[in-house]
Design an enzyme around this catalytic site. Sequence first.
Site, PDB file in Angstrom:
ATOM      1  CB  SER A 197     -20.847  -3.011  75.700  1.00 29.22           C
ATOM      2  OG  SER A 197     -21.089  -3.873  74.601  1.00 29.22           O
ATOM      3  CG  HIS A 245      -9.720  -5.520  67.974  1.00 27.86           C
ATOM      4  ND1 HIS A 245     -10.849  -6.238  67.660  1.00 27.86           N
ATOM      5  CD2 HIS A 245     -10.116  -4.501  68.777  1.00 27.86           C
ATOM      6  CE1 HIS A 245     -11.893  -5.667  68.248  1.00 27.86           C
ATOM      7  NE2 HIS A 245     -11.484  -4.614  68.939  1.00 27.86           N
ATOM      8  CD  GLU A 275     -14.238  -6.126  66.017  1.00 31.64           C
ATOM      9  OE1 GLU A 275     -13.685  -5.171  65.445  1.00 31.64           O
ATOM     10  OE2 GLU A 275     -15.148  -5.979  66.868  1.00 31.64           O
ATOM     11  N   GLY A 282     -15.351   1.134  71.294  1.00 34.71           N
ATOM     12  CA  GLY A 282     -15.723   0.982  69.897  1.00 34.71           C
ATOM     13  C   GLY A 282     -16.892   1.894  69.552  1.00 34.71           C
ATOM     14  N   GLY A 283     -18.085   1.340  69.571  1.00 35.40           N
ATOM     15  CA  GLY A 283     -19.281   2.061  69.121  1.00 35.40           C
ATOM     16  C   GLY A 283     -19.432   3.458  69.707  1.00 35.40           C
ATOM     17  N   GLY A 296     -19.531  -4.954  71.287  1.00 26.29           N
ATOM     18  CA  GLY A 296     -20.647  -4.644  70.395  1.00 26.29           C
ATOM     19  C   GLY A 296     -21.948  -5.328  70.769  1.00 26.29           C
ATOM     20  CD  GLU A 333     -11.174  -4.289  72.973  1.00 26.15           C
ATOM     21  OE1 GLU A 333     -11.743  -3.204  73.098  1.00 26.15           O
ATOM     22  OE2 GLU A 333     -10.878  -4.785  71.869  1.00 26.15           O
ATOM     23  CG  ASN A 392     -11.071  -0.031  67.247  1.00 27.09           C
ATOM     24  OD1 ASN A 392     -10.913   0.380  66.092  1.00 27.09           O
ATOM     25  ND2 ASN A 392     -11.081  -1.316  67.555  1.00 27.09           N
ATOM     26  CD1 TRP A 393     -13.402   6.306  65.942  1.00 29.93           C
ATOM     27  CD2 TRP A 393     -12.793   7.270  64.009  1.00 29.93           C
ATOM     28  NE1 TRP A 393     -13.310   7.661  66.151  1.00 29.93           N
ATOM     29  CE2 TRP A 393     -12.936   8.268  64.986  1.00 29.93           C
ATOM     30  CE3 TRP A 393     -12.404   7.627  62.724  1.00 29.93           C
ATOM     31  CZ2 TRP A 393     -12.710   9.625  64.706  1.00 29.93           C
ATOM     32  CZ3 TRP A 393     -12.177   8.967  62.443  1.00 29.93           C
ATOM     33  CH2 TRP A 393     -12.336   9.958  63.421  1.00 29.93           C
ATOM     34  CE  LYS A 394     -14.611  -2.340  67.372  1.00 32.41           C
ATOM     35  NZ  LYS A 394     -15.381  -3.390  67.999  1.00 32.41           N
TER      36      LYS A 394
HETATM   37  P1  13P Z   1     -17.641  -1.735  71.549  1.00 31.99           P
HETATM   38  O1  13P Z   1     -17.305  -0.586  72.460  1.00 31.99           O
HETATM   39  O2  13P Z   1     -18.434  -1.324  70.337  1.00 31.99           O
HETATM   40  O3  13P Z   1     -18.236  -2.889  72.293  1.00 31.99           O
HETATM   41  O4  13P Z   1     -16.230  -2.258  70.931  1.00 31.99           O
HETATM   42  C1  13P Z   1     -15.174  -2.518  71.777  1.00 31.99           C
HETATM   43  C2  13P Z   1     -13.983  -2.758  70.962  1.00 31.99           C
HETATM   44  O5  13P Z   1     -13.868  -3.754  70.280  1.00 31.99           O
HETATM   45  C3  13P Z   1     -12.942  -1.720  70.963  1.00 31.99           C
HETATM   46  O6  13P Z   1     -11.782  -2.160  70.358  1.00 31.99           O
END
Ligand code: 13P
Length: 251
Positions: A212, A98, A100, A233-234, A172, A166, A13-15
């Site tokens: 994470s 998600h 967010e 994510g990251g 994050g 999640e 997930n590149w956000k």
């Molecule tokens: P991180 O891997 O950056 O913690 O993000 C997880 C996430 O929200 C994937 O959708």
Amino acid sequence: MSAIQRRPLFGGNWKMHKVTADAEAYCAKLPGLVGESSAEIVIFPPAPLLRSVSAALRGSSIAVGGQDIHPDSAGAFTGDVSAVQLVDAGCRWALCGHSERRRDHGETDELIAGKGLAAVASGLSALICIGESAAEREAGRAFEVLERQLAGALAGRPEPFALAYEPVWAIGTGKTATPETAQETHEFIRDALSDLIGQAAAASKRIVYGGSVNPENAASLIAKRDIDGFLVGGASLDPDQFSAIIRSCGS
Ligand code: 13P
């Protein structure tokens, strides 16, 4: 349930990261790094990059998905993207709910149910996200929250779908759930899923973990019985790291 083989699923997930040049460089590298993976791999770029990422990954085994969708297929919904448009841009998956989106856009379980149904009605697979906050976990309410989110998101019985657990406190933050906590929670989710869709169907569903995840912690998490992959994510922003996660899982 453990006798069922579930194909591992890895989402990146590149956000709200990257522009076209970064995405093209990434897509030129990732297929070679993952090679002939037996896993299902999906990249979730931001909406403006969907078409170029789909084009760049065409011919590889890596799929593309949207980070969000509107429940309607078209209409006066400024800023939104429909499932039909995701398919048109080359997507095979859509993230629904998600945390967010729940946090920043007030998405409710009911709205997320509509997104899941819209996704599958257009031929997409829905990756439905659930997860409790730190305060909910500390108050001993994590399972209650997850059960509510799950029942809400699946109210319309979308198919096909996979789940992403999640925990908000792990996204994050560098605070990954321990393999034991993640397994205990995934097992709870699978049991709750079983109550909703039946034991055999629940046993066949992928439940991936997100929060994470990195190349160092991935192998110990996926070793657990009910963890079927990751939504990253990251660490998915770097093709070396993302592919290292996939390879460390033996996929
Ligand atoms: P991180 O891997 O950056 O913690 O993000 C997880 C996430 O929200 C994937 O959708």
